[in-house]
Write a protein that holds these residues in place. Structure first.
Motif, PDB file in Angstrom:
ATOM      1  N   LEU A 158     -36.808 -49.344  19.830  1.00  0.00           N
ATOM      2  CA  LEU A 158     -36.007 -50.565  19.848  1.00  0.00           C
ATOM      3  C   LEU A 158     -35.569 -50.931  21.254  1.00  0.00           C
ATOM      4  CD1 LEU A 158     -33.753 -50.193  16.688  1.00  0.00           C
ATOM      5  CD2 LEU A 158     -36.090 -50.997  16.885  1.00  0.00           C
ATOM      6  N   SER A 159     -35.082 -49.950  22.003  1.00  0.00           N
ATOM      7  CA  SER A 159     -34.544 -50.247  23.322  1.00  0.00           C
ATOM      8  C   SER A 159     -35.632 -50.655  24.304  1.00  0.00           C
ATOM      9  CB  SER A 159     -33.766 -49.035  23.868  1.00  0.00           C
ATOM     10  OG  SER A 159     -34.580 -47.879  23.834  1.00  0.00           O
ATOM     11  N   SER A 160     -36.739 -49.917  24.343  1.00  0.00           N
ATOM     12  CA  SER A 160     -37.772 -50.225  25.334  1.00  0.00           C
ATOM     13  C   SER A 160     -38.571 -51.467  24.973  1.00  0.00           C
ATOM     14  CB  SER A 160     -38.719 -49.033  25.495  1.00  0.00           C
ATOM     15  OG  SER A 160     -39.447 -48.791  24.304  1.00  0.00           O
ATOM     16  N   GLU A 161     -38.636 -51.827  23.680  1.00  0.00           N
ATOM     17  CA  GLU A 161     -39.395 -53.008  23.268  1.00  0.00           C
ATOM     18  C   GLU A 161     -38.510 -54.212  22.966  1.00  0.00           C
ATOM     19  OE1 GLU A 161     -42.790 -52.421  20.711  1.00  0.00           O
ATOM     20  OE2 GLU A 161     -42.707 -50.248  21.027  1.00  0.00           O
ATOM     21  N   GLY A 162     -37.199 -54.057  23.195  1.00  0.00           N
ATOM     22  CA  GLY A 162     -36.304 -55.207  23.149  1.00  0.00           C
ATOM     23  C   GLY A 162     -35.895 -55.694  21.782  1.00  0.00           C
ATOM     24  N   PHE A 163     -35.893 -54.816  20.768  1.00  0.00           N
ATOM     25  CA  PHE A 163     -35.486 -55.240  19.427  1.00  0.00           C
ATOM     26  C   PHE A 163     -33.994 -55.016  19.224  1.00  0.00           C
ATOM     27  CE2 PHE A 163     -40.034 -54.498  18.744  1.00  0.00           C
ATOM     28  CZ  PHE A 163     -40.374 -55.690  18.105  1.00  0.00           C
ATOM     29  N   ASP A 164     -33.370 -55.954  18.509  1.00  0.00           N
ATOM     30  CA  ASP A 164     -31.949 -55.823  18.185  1.00  0.00           C
ATOM     31  C   ASP A 164     -31.733 -54.980  16.940  1.00  0.00           C
ATOM     32  OD1 ASP A 164     -30.896 -57.746  20.214  1.00  0.00           O
ATOM     33  OD2 ASP A 164     -32.102 -59.164  19.061  1.00  0.00           O
ATOM     34  N   LEU A 165     -32.642 -55.118  15.964  1.00  0.00           N
ATOM     35  CA  LEU A 165     -32.508 -54.412  14.684  1.00  0.00           C
ATOM     36  C   LEU A 165     -33.874 -53.942  14.218  1.00  0.00           C
ATOM     37  CD1 LEU A 165     -30.208 -56.827  12.616  1.00  0.00           C
ATOM     38  CD2 LEU A 165     -29.502 -54.674  13.669  1.00  0.00           C
ATOM     39  N   ALA A 166     -33.855 -52.859  13.451  1.00  0.00           N
ATOM     40  CA  ALA A 166     -35.058 -52.422  12.752  1.00  0.00           C
ATOM     41  C   ALA A 166     -34.679 -52.133  11.312  1.00  0.00           C
ATOM     42  CB  ALA A 166     -35.649 -51.170  13.389  1.00  0.00           C
ATOM     43  N   ILE A 167     -35.578 -52.462  10.406  1.00  0.00           N
ATOM     44  CA  ILE A 167     -35.442 -52.005   9.026  1.00  0.00           C
ATOM     45  C   ILE A 167     -36.412 -50.846   8.870  1.00  0.00           C
ATOM     46  CG2 ILE A 167     -35.733 -52.598   6.604  1.00  0.00           C
ATOM     47  CD1 ILE A 167     -34.978 -55.469   7.362  1.00  0.00           C
ATOM     48  N   ARG A 168     -35.875 -49.678   8.591  1.00  0.00           N
ATOM     49  CA  ARG A 168     -36.681 -48.465   8.559  1.00  0.00           C
ATOM     50  C   ARG A 168     -36.690 -47.861   7.152  1.00  0.00           C
ATOM     51  NH1 ARG A 168     -36.534 -46.184  14.032  1.00  0.00           N
ATOM     52  NH2 ARG A 168     -37.618 -47.782  15.237  1.00  0.00           N
ATOM     53  N   HIS A 169     -37.885 -47.504   6.686  1.00  0.00           N
ATOM     54  CA  HIS A 169     -38.033 -46.792   5.422  1.00  0.00           C
ATOM     55  C   HIS A 169     -38.278 -45.340   5.789  1.00  0.00           C
ATOM     56  CE1 HIS A 169     -40.261 -46.237   1.360  1.00  0.00           C
ATOM     57  NE2 HIS A 169     -38.972 -46.104   1.207  1.00  0.00           N
ATOM     58  N   SER A 170     -37.181 -44.598   5.944  1.00  0.00           N
ATOM     59  CA  SER A 170     -37.292 -43.246   6.495  1.00  0.00           C
ATOM     60  C   SER A 170     -36.102 -42.404   6.061  1.00  0.00           C
ATOM     61  CB  SER A 170     -37.359 -43.318   8.025  1.00  0.00           C
ATOM     62  OG  SER A 170     -37.373 -42.026   8.597  1.00  0.00           O
ATOM     63  N   ASP A 171     -36.344 -41.104   5.961  1.00  0.00           N
ATOM     64  CA  ASP A 171     -35.250 -40.149   5.736  1.00  0.00           C
ATOM     65  C   ASP A 171     -34.861 -39.448   7.026  1.00  0.00           C
ATOM     66  OD1 ASP A 171     -34.940 -40.602   2.987  1.00  0.00           O
ATOM     67  OD2 ASP A 171     -36.633 -39.295   2.520  1.00  0.00           O
ATOM     68  N   SER A 172     -35.503 -39.836   8.136  1.00  0.00           N
ATOM     69  CA  SER A 172     -35.228 -39.233   9.442  1.00  0.00           C
ATOM     70  C   SER A 172     -34.951 -40.343  10.438  1.00  0.00           C
ATOM     71  CB  SER A 172     -36.425 -38.384   9.900  1.00  0.00           C
ATOM     72  OG  SER A 172     -36.195 -37.856  11.183  1.00  0.00           O
ATOM     73  N   LEU A 173     -33.724 -40.413  10.950  1.00  0.00           N
ATOM     74  CA  LEU A 173     -33.312 -41.496  11.835  1.00  0.00           C
ATOM     75  C   LEU A 173     -32.846 -40.945  13.172  1.00  0.00           C
ATOM     76  CD1 LEU A 173     -31.286 -43.459   9.163  1.00  0.00           C
ATOM     77  CD2 LEU A 173     -33.521 -44.086  10.069  1.00  0.00           C
ATOM     78  N   PRO A 174     -33.065 -41.693  14.263  1.00  0.00           N
ATOM     79  CA  PRO A 174     -32.651 -41.209  15.594  1.00  0.00           C
ATOM     80  C   PRO A 174     -31.129 -41.121  15.707  1.00  0.00           C
ATOM     81  CG  PRO A 174     -33.417 -43.483  15.705  1.00  0.00           C
ATOM     82  CD  PRO A 174     -33.734 -42.993  14.331  1.00  0.00           C
ATOM     83  N   GLU A 175     -30.644 -40.017  16.251  1.00  0.00           N
ATOM     84  CA  GLU A 175     -29.204 -39.812  16.381  1.00  0.00           C
ATOM     85  C   GLU A 175     -28.577 -40.744  17.414  1.00  0.00           C
ATOM     86  OE1 GLU A 175     -28.493 -35.715  17.160  1.00  0.00           O
ATOM     87  OE2 GLU A 175     -29.232 -35.027  15.201  1.00  0.00           O
ATOM     88  N   THR A 176     -29.389 -41.298  18.297  1.00  0.00           N
ATOM     89  CA  THR A 176     -28.876 -42.170  19.353  1.00  0.00           C
ATOM     90  C   THR A 176     -28.695 -43.609  18.889  1.00  0.00           C
ATOM     91  OG1 THR A 176     -31.158 -42.513  20.110  1.00  0.00           O
ATOM     92  CG2 THR A 176     -29.873 -40.781  21.193  1.00  0.00           C
ATOM     93  N   HIS A 177     -28.984 -43.898  17.608  1.00  0.00           N
ATOM     94  CA  HIS A 177     -28.892 -45.244  17.085  1.00  0.00           C
ATOM     95  C   HIS A 177     -27.824 -45.334  16.000  1.00  0.00           C
ATOM     96  CE1 HIS A 177     -32.579 -45.541  19.283  1.00  0.00           C
ATOM     97  NE2 HIS A 177     -32.881 -46.744  18.849  1.00  0.00           N
ATOM     98  N   ILE A 178     -27.417 -46.547  15.713  1.00  0.00           N
ATOM     99  CA  ILE A 178     -26.470 -46.812  14.635  1.00  0.00           C
ATOM    100  C   ILE A 178     -27.282 -47.197  13.399  1.00  0.00           C
ATOM    101  CG2 ILE A 178     -24.503 -48.180  13.888  1.00  0.00           C
ATOM    102  CD1 ILE A 178     -23.972 -46.419  16.334  1.00  0.00           C
ATOM    103  N   ALA A 179     -27.054 -46.508  12.289  1.00  0.00           N
ATOM    104  CA  ALA A 179     -27.827 -46.754  11.070  1.00  0.00           C
ATOM    105  C   ALA A 179     -26.890 -47.062   9.910  1.00  0.00           C
ATOM    106  CB  ALA A 179     -28.697 -45.548  10.736  1.00  0.00           C
ATOM    107  N   GLN A 180     -27.229 -48.109   9.153  1.00  0.00           N
ATOM    108  CA  GLN A 180     -26.490 -48.473   7.952  1.00  0.00           C
ATOM    109  C   GLN A 180     -27.450 -48.506   6.766  1.00  0.00           C
ATOM    110  OE1 GLN A 180     -25.061 -52.298   9.639  1.00  0.00           O
ATOM    111  NE2 GLN A 180     -23.015 -51.603   9.042  1.00  0.00           N
ATOM    112  N   PRO A 181     -27.076 -47.953   5.633  1.00  0.00           N
ATOM    113  CA  PRO A 181     -27.972 -48.003   4.472  1.00  0.00           C
ATOM    114  C   PRO A 181     -28.146 -49.426   3.975  1.00  0.00           C
ATOM    115  CG  PRO A 181     -25.813 -47.134   3.858  1.00  0.00           C
ATOM    116  CD  PRO A 181     -25.805 -47.252   5.341  1.00  0.00           C
ATOM    117  N   LEU A 182     -29.382 -49.796   3.700  1.00  0.00           N
ATOM    118  CA  LEU A 182     -29.668 -51.125   3.164  1.00  0.00           C
ATOM    119  C   LEU A 182     -29.775 -51.073   1.648  1.00  0.00           C
ATOM    120  CD1 LEU A 182     -30.305 -54.099   3.675  1.00  0.00           C
ATOM    121  CD2 LEU A 182     -32.705 -53.466   3.953  1.00  0.00           C
ATOM    122  N   CYS A 183     -30.617 -50.176   1.141  1.00  0.00           N
ATOM    123  CA  CYS A 183     -30.725 -50.023  -0.317  1.00  0.00           C
ATOM    124  C   CYS A 183     -31.506 -48.758  -0.632  1.00  0.00           C
ATOM    125  CB  CYS A 183     -31.406 -51.231  -0.961  1.00  0.00           C
ATOM    126  SG  CYS A 183     -33.093 -51.528  -0.386  1.00  0.00           S
TER     127      CYS A 183
END
Length: 306
Positions: A140-165
């Motif tokens: 996200l940071s190097s490619e300039g994205f503000d948000l990502a929707i991720r289908h994953s059980d493993s998320l980067p600790e350096t990011h803020i993650a909120q459950p979608l569904c």
């Protein structure tokens, strides 16, 4: 020595950072919406004031000298803070506006996100959305994205993650296939069916299932004529009656509602296949544009309770 008025340097210094970012006078001039000649003149003036060469010019590109690299590196953070401060102040006034860059998985974006995103854009007409549809995990940071929707059980600790569904993994097949080949009653029955699957490395494909209460677990070796790393492609193969497919629910839901696909082995839950949740992820930042936080909140209101 002639006294240098530092307040006359700010524009020159900013242009140098843009030149370093773009790598050529032509692209830097386009980025700043000025002429190439004006860009070149501004850098010459800065070098004259600094008394040292800052740029090495070639026929195809430009490279910074060591002095230029040191200067740009020290300027990067303060210019970034200035930019963030300005947009933060502007962001608090007037209607919601700005560009939100989002990346999302192909199947979710095409089947769930794009059909509803017009509601958000009509509610906030001064916001622009740029959607990158890919199953690749992007930086996200190097490619300039503000948000990502991720289908994953493993998320980067350096990011803020909120459950979608929450999501479920389903087995589905076309009614025509089941009528011709039979409807499996147990996971073991899948061994004699043509299974459409998501490849996981070079290992022989296996599907694992658990009962509703998780007390029993079964692993089945499967085989099939088609495998791909995109759930929409697997779904489309199932719609053609090629076999039984394992899919995330958001990829199969519309076909199930319309009756084009039927669920198979509904009393068993597939495990160790796809993630159990979709997340909204963004890089950590002390200041987040209001359009970004608003879009994230809007998504959660649309999907959390759906």
């Amino acid at each position: 020595m002639k006294e240098i008025k530092t307040d006359a340097l700010w524009g020159h210094l900013h242009w140098l950072t843009v030149l370093a970012e773009q790598g050529s006078f032509t692209r830097a001039a386009e980025r700043l919406d000025v002429s190439k000649a004006a860009m070149s003149q501004k850098i010459k003036e800065l070098e004259a004031m600094a008394g040292v060469s800052l740029v090495q010019r070639t026929t195809r590109s430009v490279r910074l000298t060591l002095a230029g690299e040191k200067l740009v590196e020290e300027l990067r953070e303060p210019f970034s803070r200035i930019e963030q401060s300005f947009f933060s102040v502007r962001d608090t006034a007037g209607p919601l506006r700005g560009l939100v860059r989002v990346t999302a998985p192909v199947a979710f974006a095409r089947q769930q996100l794009v059909p509803i995103v017009g509601d958000f854009l009509r509610e906030f007409p001064q916001v622009r959305l740029q959607l990158d549809v890919t199953d690749r995990i992007v930086s996200l940071s190097s490619e300039g994205f503000d948000l990502a929707i991720r289908h994953s059980d493993s998320l980067p600790e350096t990011h803020i993650a909120q459950p979608l569904c929450e999501t479920r993994t389903l087995l589905v097949a076309a009614p025509g296939y089941l009528a011709q080949q039979g409807n499996p009653q147990t996971p073991q029955d899948l061994a004699r069916h043509n299974c459409l699957y998501y490849p996981r490395g070079v290992e022989s494909p296996r599907w694992t299932f658990a009962t509703a209460h998780g007390k029993e677990r079964v692993q089945v070796c499967i085989q099939g004529c088609f495998a791909t790393n995109n759930s929409e492609s697997i779904r489309d193969a199932a719609l053609q009656g090629l076999g039984i497919a394992m899919l995330p629910d958001f990829s199969a839901s519309e076909a199930l509602k319309s009756g084009l696909l039927q669920q198979v082995l509904a009393d068993w839950q597939a495990v160790e296949a796809f993630a159990s949740r979709l997340w909204i992820v963004r890089p950590w930042s002390a200041q987040v544009p209001r359009a970004v936080t608003t879009f994230a909140h809007w998504l959660r209101t649309r999907f959390v309770d759906s």
